[in-house]
Structures are given as structure tokens and as C-alpha cells.
Scaffold this active site. Sequence first.
Site, PDB file in Angstrom:
ATOM      1  N   SER A 132     121.796  76.902  66.599  1.00 28.61           N
ATOM      2  CA  SER A 132     122.477  76.960  67.898  1.00 28.61           C
ATOM      3  C   SER A 132     121.448  77.176  69.001  1.00 28.61           C
ATOM      4  O   SER A 132     120.372  77.754  68.749  1.00 28.61           O
ATOM      5  CB  SER A 132     123.473  78.130  67.925  1.00 28.61           C
ATOM      6  OG  SER A 132     123.943  78.364  69.234  1.00 28.61           O
ATOM      7  N   TYR A 145     125.621  86.765  65.935  1.00 28.22           N
ATOM      8  CA  TYR A 145     125.583  85.302  65.893  1.00 28.22           C
ATOM      9  C   TYR A 145     124.228  84.782  66.367  1.00 28.22           C
ATOM     10  O   TYR A 145     123.600  83.951  65.703  1.00 28.22           O
ATOM     11  CB  TYR A 145     126.707  84.752  66.771  1.00 28.22           C
ATOM     12  CG  TYR A 145     126.815  83.242  66.823  1.00 28.22           C
ATOM     13  CD1 TYR A 145     127.446  82.531  65.809  1.00 28.22           C
ATOM     14  CD2 TYR A 145     126.319  82.530  67.920  1.00 28.22           C
ATOM     15  CE1 TYR A 145     127.560  81.150  65.869  1.00 28.22           C
ATOM     16  CE2 TYR A 145     126.442  81.148  67.992  1.00 28.22           C
ATOM     17  CZ  TYR A 145     127.065  80.468  66.966  1.00 28.22           C
ATOM     18  OH  TYR A 145     127.177  79.098  67.040  1.00 28.22           O
ATOM     19  N   LYS A 149     121.583  82.864  64.065  1.00 26.50           N
ATOM     20  CA  LYS A 149     121.190  81.479  64.361  1.00 26.50           C
ATOM     21  C   LYS A 149     119.671  81.361  64.529  1.00 26.50           C
ATOM     22  O   LYS A 149     119.076  80.349  64.152  1.00 26.50           O
ATOM     23  CB  LYS A 149     121.917  80.984  65.615  1.00 26.50           C
ATOM     24  CG  LYS A 149     123.408  80.721  65.401  1.00 26.50           C
ATOM     25  CD  LYS A 149     123.647  79.588  64.408  1.00 26.50           C
ATOM     26  CE  LYS A 149     125.105  79.153  64.361  1.00 26.50           C
ATOM     27  NZ  LYS A 149     125.349  78.104  63.329  1.00 26.50           N
TER      28      LYS A 149
HETATM   29  N1  LIG Z   1     130.709  74.160  69.268  1.00 26.32           N
HETATM   30  C1  LIG Z   1     129.587  74.579  69.798  1.00 26.32           C
HETATM   31  O1  LIG Z   1     129.433  74.623  71.036  1.00 26.32           O
HETATM   32  C2  LIG Z   1     128.453  75.005  68.909  1.00 26.32           C
HETATM   33  C3  LIG Z   1     127.225  75.305  69.534  1.00 26.32           C
HETATM   34  C4  LIG Z   1     126.149  75.705  68.750  1.00 26.32           C
HETATM   35  C5  LIG Z   1     126.308  75.791  67.371  1.00 26.32           C
HETATM   36  N2  LIG Z   1     127.503  75.505  66.803  1.00 26.32           N
HETATM   37  C6  LIG Z   1     127.598  75.612  65.355  1.00 26.32           C
HETATM   38  O2  LIG Z   1     128.067  74.409  64.817  1.00 26.32           O
HETATM   39  C7  LIG Z   1     128.743  74.681  63.597  1.00 26.32           C
HETATM   40  C8  LIG Z   1     130.120  74.015  63.637  1.00 26.32           C
HETATM   41  O3  LIG Z   1     130.866  74.618  64.672  1.00 26.32           O
HETATM   42  P1  LIG Z   1     132.113  73.898  65.367  1.00 26.32           P
HETATM   43  O4  LIG Z   1     131.967  74.122  66.811  1.00 26.32           O
HETATM   44  O5  LIG Z   1     132.287  72.524  64.829  1.00 26.32           O
HETATM   45  O6  LIG Z   1     133.273  74.888  64.888  1.00 26.32           O
HETATM   46  P2  LIG Z   1     134.634  74.622  64.099  1.00 26.32           P
HETATM   47  O7  LIG Z   1     135.323  75.929  64.098  1.00 26.32           O
HETATM   48  O8  LIG Z   1     135.335  73.436  64.646  1.00 26.32           O
HETATM   49  O9  LIG Z   1     134.123  74.243  62.626  1.00 26.32           O
HETATM   50  C9  LIG Z   1     133.548  75.195  61.783  1.00 26.32           C
HETATM   51  C10 LIG Z   1     134.048  74.933  60.373  1.00 26.32           C
HETATM   52  O10 LIG Z   1     133.389  75.855  59.483  1.00 26.32           O
HETATM   53  C11 LIG Z   1     134.356  76.259  58.535  1.00 26.32           C
HETATM   54  N3  LIG Z   1     133.992  77.516  57.902  1.00 26.32           N
HETATM   55  C12 LIG Z   1     134.013  78.752  58.464  1.00 26.32           C
HETATM   56  N4  LIG Z   1     133.658  79.673  57.558  1.00 26.32           N
HETATM   57  C13 LIG Z   1     133.406  79.011  56.408  1.00 26.32           C
HETATM   58  C14 LIG Z   1     132.987  79.412  55.112  1.00 26.32           C
HETATM   59  N5  LIG Z   1     132.786  80.717  54.809  1.00 26.32           N
HETATM   60  N6  LIG Z   1     132.805  78.463  54.154  1.00 26.32           N
HETATM   61  C15 LIG Z   1     133.043  77.163  54.434  1.00 26.32           C
HETATM   62  N7  LIG Z   1     133.431  76.723  55.642  1.00 26.32           N
HETATM   63  C16 LIG Z   1     133.618  77.641  56.613  1.00 26.32           C
HETATM   64  C17 LIG Z   1     135.643  76.379  59.335  1.00 26.32           C
HETATM   65  O11 LIG Z   1     136.789  76.411  58.505  1.00 26.32           O
HETATM   66  C18 LIG Z   1     135.554  75.167  60.231  1.00 26.32           C
HETATM   67  O12 LIG Z   1     136.167  74.042  59.635  1.00 26.32           O
HETATM   68  C19 LIG Z   1     128.790  76.197  63.455  1.00 26.32           C
HETATM   69  O13 LIG Z   1     127.725  76.617  62.621  1.00 26.32           O
HETATM   70  C20 LIG Z   1     128.566  76.674  64.866  1.00 26.32           C
HETATM   71  O14 LIG Z   1     127.996  77.970  64.902  1.00 26.32           O
HETATM   72  C21 LIG Z   1     128.575  75.124  67.536  1.00 26.32           C
END
Ligand SMILES: NC(=O)c1ccc[n+]([C@@H]2O[C@H](COP(=O)([O-])OP(=O)(O)OC[C@H]3O[C@@H](n4cnc5c(N)ncnc54)[C@H](O)[C@@H]3O)[C@@H](O)[C@H]2O)c1
Length: 254
Positions: A132, A145, A149
Site C-alpha cells: 500500500s 495497517y 504494509k
Molecule cells: N482499495 C485501496 O484503496 C487500497 C489501497 C492500498 C492497498 N490496498 C490493498 O489491496 C488489497 C485488496 O483490497 P481491496 O481494496 O480490493 O479490498 P476488498 O475488501 O474489496 O478485498 C479484499 C478481499 O480480501 C479478502 N480477505 C480478507 N481477509 C482474508 C483472509 N483472512 N483470507 C482470505 N481472504 C481475505 C476479503 O474477503 C476481500 O474479498 C488489500 O491488501 C488492501 O490492503 C487497497
Amino acid sequence: MQRYRDKVALVTGGASGIGAAIGARLVAEGAHVVLLDVDADGLGRQQAAETIVADVTDSAQVRDAVERTVERFGRLDNAFNVAGSARFGTVVDGDEEDWAWTVDLVLRGVYLSTRHEARVMQPGASIVNISSLNAHVPLYGASSYAAAKAGVEMFTKNAALELGDRGIRVNAILPGLIRTPLTAGFMDGGPIEKDFLQRIVAARAGEPDEIAGPALFLAGDEASYVNGTSLVVDGGWEITNYPDLRPVVHPAGP
Ligand SMILES: NC(=O)c1ccc[n+]([C@@H]2O[C@H](COP(=O)([O-])OP(=O)(O)OC[C@H]3O[C@@H](n4cnc5c(N)ncnc54)[C@H](O)[C@@H]3O)[C@@H](O)[C@H]2O)c1
């Protein structure tokens, strides 16, 4: 494009957001795709991919999912470790269990996934971990978090170093603000959304598919000489970290 024709790919967190977008792109580019997630309903909404309900914080479940992928398709070429979430809480008043929960999911989840994936991979395979922008920029109320990250970013470099002699590349993507269920609370049209968007040069949140594109690039053969690195994909957010002087500084000077 069919850059992934007949490749075998595993995506953790594949039921939603960025993971689902990576899965859809891989399918569109010809890969055999397995999506892993704890969310069975979300997995059920994804099309043209195999799905496995598993928890990335459970080593045996991750190992079994990787083994099932290899049994089904014969090998594992590309893995995308995307699963992640956060429980908020400040350093002083937050819940200690929430802090541990977040670090366990974000950091140990990527470690366990990489460990079991790499054990079955052959030379030429690759792994992309989703870190992230908060690896570089703190997130008020979510030290767990941001620290985890940052750990994912360094873990990725360490894994690239150790897996080099197996011929496996490992890289990280650091997304900025991407429109997914995880960030819905920040994008409600309120003052926080305005503050966020003012700091993003692109002046908008990214879409999940705008992470999927760079992820497939890093995992694929076009990036065969890219290893142990981090790609910030944030619409130019990190570069605005300095206080916003645009209202007072003009090209000719203040
Ligand atoms: N959306 C953003 O702005 C953003 C920014 C930086 C990083 N991220 C990272 O990107 C990744 C995806 O995030 P997103 O925004 O698509 O969120 P999201 O909530 O849409 O998807 C995350 C998925 O991870 C799954 N998950 C959670 N815990 C789990 C576990 N213990 N085992 C298996 N699956 C699990 C959830 O069920 C969900 O389907 C994450 O690691 C998040 O930290 C997101």
C-alpha cells in the site's frame, strides 16, 4: 491480448475489489485462474475462475489451496497476494487485539501465501504482493495497517533475494486510493473524500482494473528483469506529500 494463455495463476483476496479485477484480467488474457478468499458469497459472484474458500492467516488452509491448484492445473506460474483489510484504532486508545489481527492478516498472510506458493513454483514463475502507499505514508488511526504494509514491502524484497536461486521473481505494488468496498467509507462525498482527492494529482480515485494492469505487467514476461522492487500506483499521490503550495506558488514564483 493473451499474454497469460495457459498460465496457471492464484489470486488471494479474489472475491472483491483489486483481487477480483486481477482475476478477471487474467481470465481475459487466457490464464487458468484460482481465486482464494474467506468470502464464499463473493467468490460465487466471480466468473470463469475456480474458487477456493480459505483464510490466508491459516497456514494449512493456504498450503491445501496451493496443492489443490497444482492438482487441478498441473503447476503454479503466477501468484497475486492481495487479501488484506484493517481494523482501525489509535496507538494509545486502540484495541490491542485489533492491532494484532491486522498485522496477522496483512503481513503474516502474505508471508504464508508466498511460502506455500514458492514451494511448488518452477523457475520462471513470479509473485506479486499488494502492499500500500501506506508503506510510505502513515494512515492516522491505522498504525497496524501502515506498519504491516511497510513490512509487506520489505518482505517482498527479502523473498525476491531468497527465491532468486529458484528462478522466482517477487515484486510489490503500492496502490494509492482505489475505489473498492475497503475504501467506501472514505468516498461518501464528505469532507474526507475532498481532502483525499485534493492530494491526488489525478484528482480522482483509481479503479481496481488500474491496479490489475500493472500487476499483470509485473508478474509477466515483459518484466522478466524486474525483481524485488515496488511500484507505486497512486495517480501521483505520494509526490504531493509536501504541504500543498499550489494556492501560493505559481510557475514564475510566489
Ligand atoms: N482499495 C485501496 O484503496 C487500497 C489501497 C492500498 C492497498 N490496498 C490493498 O489491496 C488489497 C485488496 O483490497 P481491496 O481494496 O480490493 O479490498 P476488498 O475488501 O474489496 O478485498 C479484499 C478481499 O480480501 C479478502 N480477505 C480478507 N481477509 C482474508 C483472509 N483472512 N483470507 C482470505 N481472504 C481475505 C476479503 O474477503 C476481500 O474479498 C488489500 O491488501 C488492501 O490492503 C487497497
